[in-house]
Design an enzyme around this catalytic site. Structure first.
Site, short mmCIF file in Angstrom:
data_model
loop_
_atom_site.label_atom_id
_atom_site.label_comp_id
_atom_site.label_asym_id
_atom_site.label_seq_id
_atom_site.Cartn_x
_atom_site.Cartn_y
_atom_site.Cartn_z
N LYS A 1 0.97 -20.09 9.96
CA LYS A 1 2.31 -19.99 9.37
C LYS A 1 2.75 -21.34 8.83
CE LYS A 1 3.80 -16.16 12.32
NZ LYS A 1 4.80 -15.68 13.32
N ASP B 1 -10.24 -31.77 26.69
CA ASP B 1 -9.57 -30.48 26.58
C ASP B 1 -8.60 -30.37 27.75
OD1 ASP B 1 -8.96 -27.72 25.97
OD2 ASP B 1 -10.93 -27.51 25.10
N ASP C 1 -4.17 -35.13 26.64
CA ASP C 1 -3.89 -35.22 25.22
C ASP C 1 -4.84 -36.21 24.56
OD1 ASP C 1 -2.78 -35.60 22.69
OD2 ASP C 1 -0.73 -35.40 23.42
N ASP D 1 -12.90 -22.27 10.14
CA ASP D 1 -13.18 -21.04 9.40
C ASP D 1 -11.92 -20.54 8.69
OD1 ASP D 1 -11.83 -20.26 11.72
OD2 ASP D 1 -12.73 -18.26 11.69
N ASP E 1 -6.92 -25.13 16.15
CA ASP E 1 -5.99 -24.06 15.83
C ASP E 1 -5.45 -24.28 14.42
OD1 ASP E 1 -3.69 -22.33 15.68
OD2 ASP E 1 -3.75 -22.21 17.86
N PHE F 1 -17.21 -18.22 18.82
CA PHE F 1 -16.02 -18.12 17.99
C PHE F 1 -16.41 -18.12 16.52
CE2 PHE F 1 -12.81 -20.14 15.38
CZ PHE F 1 -11.73 -19.32 15.61
N THR G 1 -21.29 -21.32 17.41
CA THR G 1 -20.54 -20.90 18.58
C THR G 1 -20.18 -19.42 18.50
OG1 THR G 1 -18.38 -21.40 17.63
CG2 THR G 1 -19.55 -23.22 18.69
N GLU H 1 -15.49 -35.51 21.63
CA GLU H 1 -15.27 -34.14 21.15
C GLU H 1 -13.89 -33.69 21.60
OE1 GLU H 1 -17.23 -29.65 21.24
OE2 GLU H 1 -18.25 -31.29 22.26
#
Length: 281
Positions: free
Chosen positions: A190, A136, A163, A222, A186, A261, A259, A111
């Protein structure tokens, strides 16, 4: 963005004197922030385990420095030497050894980005026979996931720091994973930042090579424009096939928990897209 994985092209920055002064003004100790000197003796996650030894065109993270609670710090000090993995890129991981005492040959899922770890812990509890290697760089999240794993008796969770690109490329062997999960990375909305998105052809080809035949690459977002890019990139990878018969998005599978989020995104009217692609034989 507690549930997001972030990508960046800049090198991680270690807090220096200015960060120490800022911490002093706020009443924090300099070592209270992720990426600092909280674990100078190597007993916990380091700020940049791979250093600059490995080329990285895309990083799977952007350092996020936030306050570590006393409980999280205690969990890291006690449990990191047992369940923690530094992504230094200097060795190949023996997944059977890493996930002992699971039976030899047990499936392992990677994950990438787990936020505070609540969803990860729930998935691990629901599938105790599968090892979950959760990567993470968010130190509070690392500590929180270790706490959850200890409290719930989850012997199938390992927490990797650094990483994930280096983890995949340098430390995992081809065909070693039964699944890779990238939930709510993320979106870098832009246009000039789209190159920082993790779901790009180079990453997908690498990820697919680490999946065993039949293994799943599962992405969720999303952000509709990112979902469209994900679908294009995953569809274009010859080693992967869409599990959705019509070649589109998949329903959210039962094993992926909702979640916080995700709930926030739904409340804003966002549409959540799941993409499940299987490694062909």
């Amino acid at each position: 963005m507690s549930e997001k994985t972030t990508e960046a092209t800049e090198a991680p920055k270690t807090p220096g004197a200015a960060a120490g002064r800022a911490a002093a003004r706020s009443g924090e100790r300099p070592g209270d922030r992720a990426g600092g000197t909280m674990f100078p003796d190597g007993t916990g996650p380091s700020a940049n385990p791979a250093g600059e030894r490995h080329e990285r065109r895309i990083r799977s993270f952007q350092p996020r420095r936030s306050r570590v609670t006393a409980n999280q710090r205690d969990a890291l000090l006690r449990l990191w030497p047992v369940w923690g993995v530094e992504i230094d890129g200097d060795r190949r991981l023996d997944l059977g050894e890493l996930f002992a005492p699971l039976p030899p040959g047990s499936p392992v899922v990677l994950e990438i980005g787990f936020g505070m770890g609540e969803a990860t812990a729930r998935m691990a509890a629901a599938d105790p026979g599968t090892g979950i290697l959760a990567a993470d760089v968010h130190t509070p999240g690392q500590g929180n996931l270790l706490l959850l794993a200890e409290r719930e008796g989850l012997s199938n969770v390992r927490v990797a720091n650094g990483d994930a690109i280096i983890l995949l490329r340098e430390m995992l062997t081809p065909g070693s994973l039964t699944g890779i999960r990238v939930f709510f990375p993320d979106p870098w909305p832009k246009k000039r930042h789209h190159k920082r998105r993790i779901i790009q052809p180079e990453f997908v080809e690498l990820a697919a090579s680490r999946l065993a035949p039949g293994g799943l690459l599962h992405c969720a977002t999303d952000w509709e424009p990112y979902a469209e890019q994900m679908l294009r990139v995953l569809t274009d990878c010859p080693a992967l096939e869409n599990t959705c018969p019509d070649g589109g998005y998949a329903p959210r599978p039962d094993f992926r928990p909702m979640t916080r989020f995700e709930q926030q995104g739904l409340a804003k009217g966002h549409v959540v897209r799941d993409l499940l692609f299987r490694r062909s034989a």
